[in-house]
Design a protein around this motif. Sequence first.
Motif, mmCIF file in Angstrom:
data_model
loop_
_atom_site.group_PDB
_atom_site.id
_atom_site.type_symbol
_atom_site.label_atom_id
_atom_site.label_comp_id
_atom_site.label_asym_id
_atom_site.label_seq_id
_atom_site.Cartn_x
_atom_site.Cartn_y
_atom_site.Cartn_z
ATOM 1 N N UNK A 186 -1.388 91.605 -5.917
ATOM 2 C CA UNK A 186 0.010 91.407 -5.197
ATOM 3 C C UNK A 186 -0.163 92.103 -3.888
ATOM 4 N N UNK A 187 0.312 91.041 -3.004
ATOM 5 C CA UNK A 187 0.347 91.645 -1.420
ATOM 6 C C UNK A 187 1.552 92.561 -1.435
ATOM 7 N N UNK A 188 1.605 93.160 -0.033
ATOM 8 C CA UNK A 188 2.569 94.078 0.430
ATOM 9 C C UNK A 188 3.053 93.810 1.751
ATOM 10 N N UNK A 189 4.138 93.128 1.596
ATOM 11 C CA UNK A 189 4.777 92.523 3.061
ATOM 12 C C UNK A 189 5.406 93.708 3.827
ATOM 13 N N UNK A 190 4.662 94.944 4.120
ATOM 14 C CA UNK A 190 5.253 95.757 5.160
ATOM 15 C C UNK A 190 4.320 95.835 6.463
ATOM 16 N N UNK A 191 4.690 96.213 7.598
ATOM 17 C CA UNK A 191 4.161 96.180 8.772
ATOM 18 C C UNK A 191 4.489 97.741 9.701
ATOM 19 N N UNK A 192 3.582 98.505 9.799
ATOM 20 C CA UNK A 192 2.055 98.382 9.433
ATOM 21 C C UNK A 192 2.075 98.921 7.910
ATOM 22 N N UNK A 193 0.937 98.925 7.576
ATOM 23 C CA UNK A 193 0.343 99.251 6.292
ATOM 24 C C UNK A 193 -0.105 97.911 5.273
#
Length: 386
Positions: free
Chosen positions: A96-103
């Motif tokens: 599973x991806x993580x849709x946060x920015x940054x990180x």
Amino acid sequence: MERRTFLRGAVIGTSAAAFGGTLMPGAVYAAPAQNGPGPYGALGAADANGIQLPQGFSSRVIARSGQKVSGTSYTWHNAPDGGACFADGTGWIYVSNSEINPGGGASAVKFNSSGTVTGAHRVLSNTRQNCAGGATPWNTWLSCEEVSLGYVYETDPWGVNAAVRRDAMGKFKHEAAAADPVRKVIYLTEDESNGCFYRFIPTTWGDLSSGTLQVLVAGTATSGSFSWATVPDPDGSPTVTRDQVSGAKRFNGGEGCHYANDTVWFTTKGDNRVWQVDLTSSTYELAYDDNLVNPGPAPLTGVDNVTGSSSGDLFVAEDGGNMEICIMTPDNIVAPFLRITGQSASEITGPAFSPDGKRLYFSSQRGTTGTSSGGITYEVTGPFRA
């Protein structure tokens, strides 16, 4: 609109459920799909997890953002997004991806043959707003950055090998990827209101370090023939990739992408459409358009991530709408398969089947809190048709 017939199917094999494309008997499709009764019947009352499901299906929570995955010491990431399953011996892995920015980045949960969680780990770190992506036939996960001049990262679902940035796949606002083992290419969507649909042709199939990026060229109609043209400068500077080829067809917010049986489907959230591309005849048309549903109202809005099952059904997740995953069947029907209640400030992401096709994984990206730290990842089991 011309109503051609297409073969639809999906892979449930030794790798991710996104590939292979075994020809399914009777799996014919005429576009666009219309409102009708789904194959699993009406949705029941919400269960203890707030999910409405057809009779015979049940849900469980696999992980929550900011909390340890049950039975492990690993803390699940915020804003879970695109995902896929990979066979792991007699068990499997859900990435599973993580849709946060940054990180950004991506994590994975391991299951044994009975579906018990046996571990969890990181597979990608220190990237930006990793939204969707796609699995490859050689068992890697392509994690896509949904930012201007974003990259595709090829990752190891087992977390053993270091992730590799694949510059040759272009720098743009990447969304999803789908592999075509017949033509030996990767299809890519672009989440821009005037985005394009691409394919990447690796120099050597199985090695994404070099190759050619091409864009789909067609007219402005919702159906017709198409061709491919090479993008001269895949790094998108000084001219963005979508503006480099005259006649490149524009799509309003490219999202999920799925390949099976010489056909690729992708969604555009800006106009609530599902497109289908017949790779044998080099033609495209609408598989679904919420403005063309009769009788209404349209059951599927906010179209986003998409996956397929071995029966040839497509499962399309909503970003908004009624917080549903809707099923689009080979016999031209679209209907709700499940609905998440009490989470109207979220979106459904990352639908993917276990390798045996008996379990569907997905996330509510912002859960009950409406924030990236409130993400919840679920599993649904039941009598999915083969």
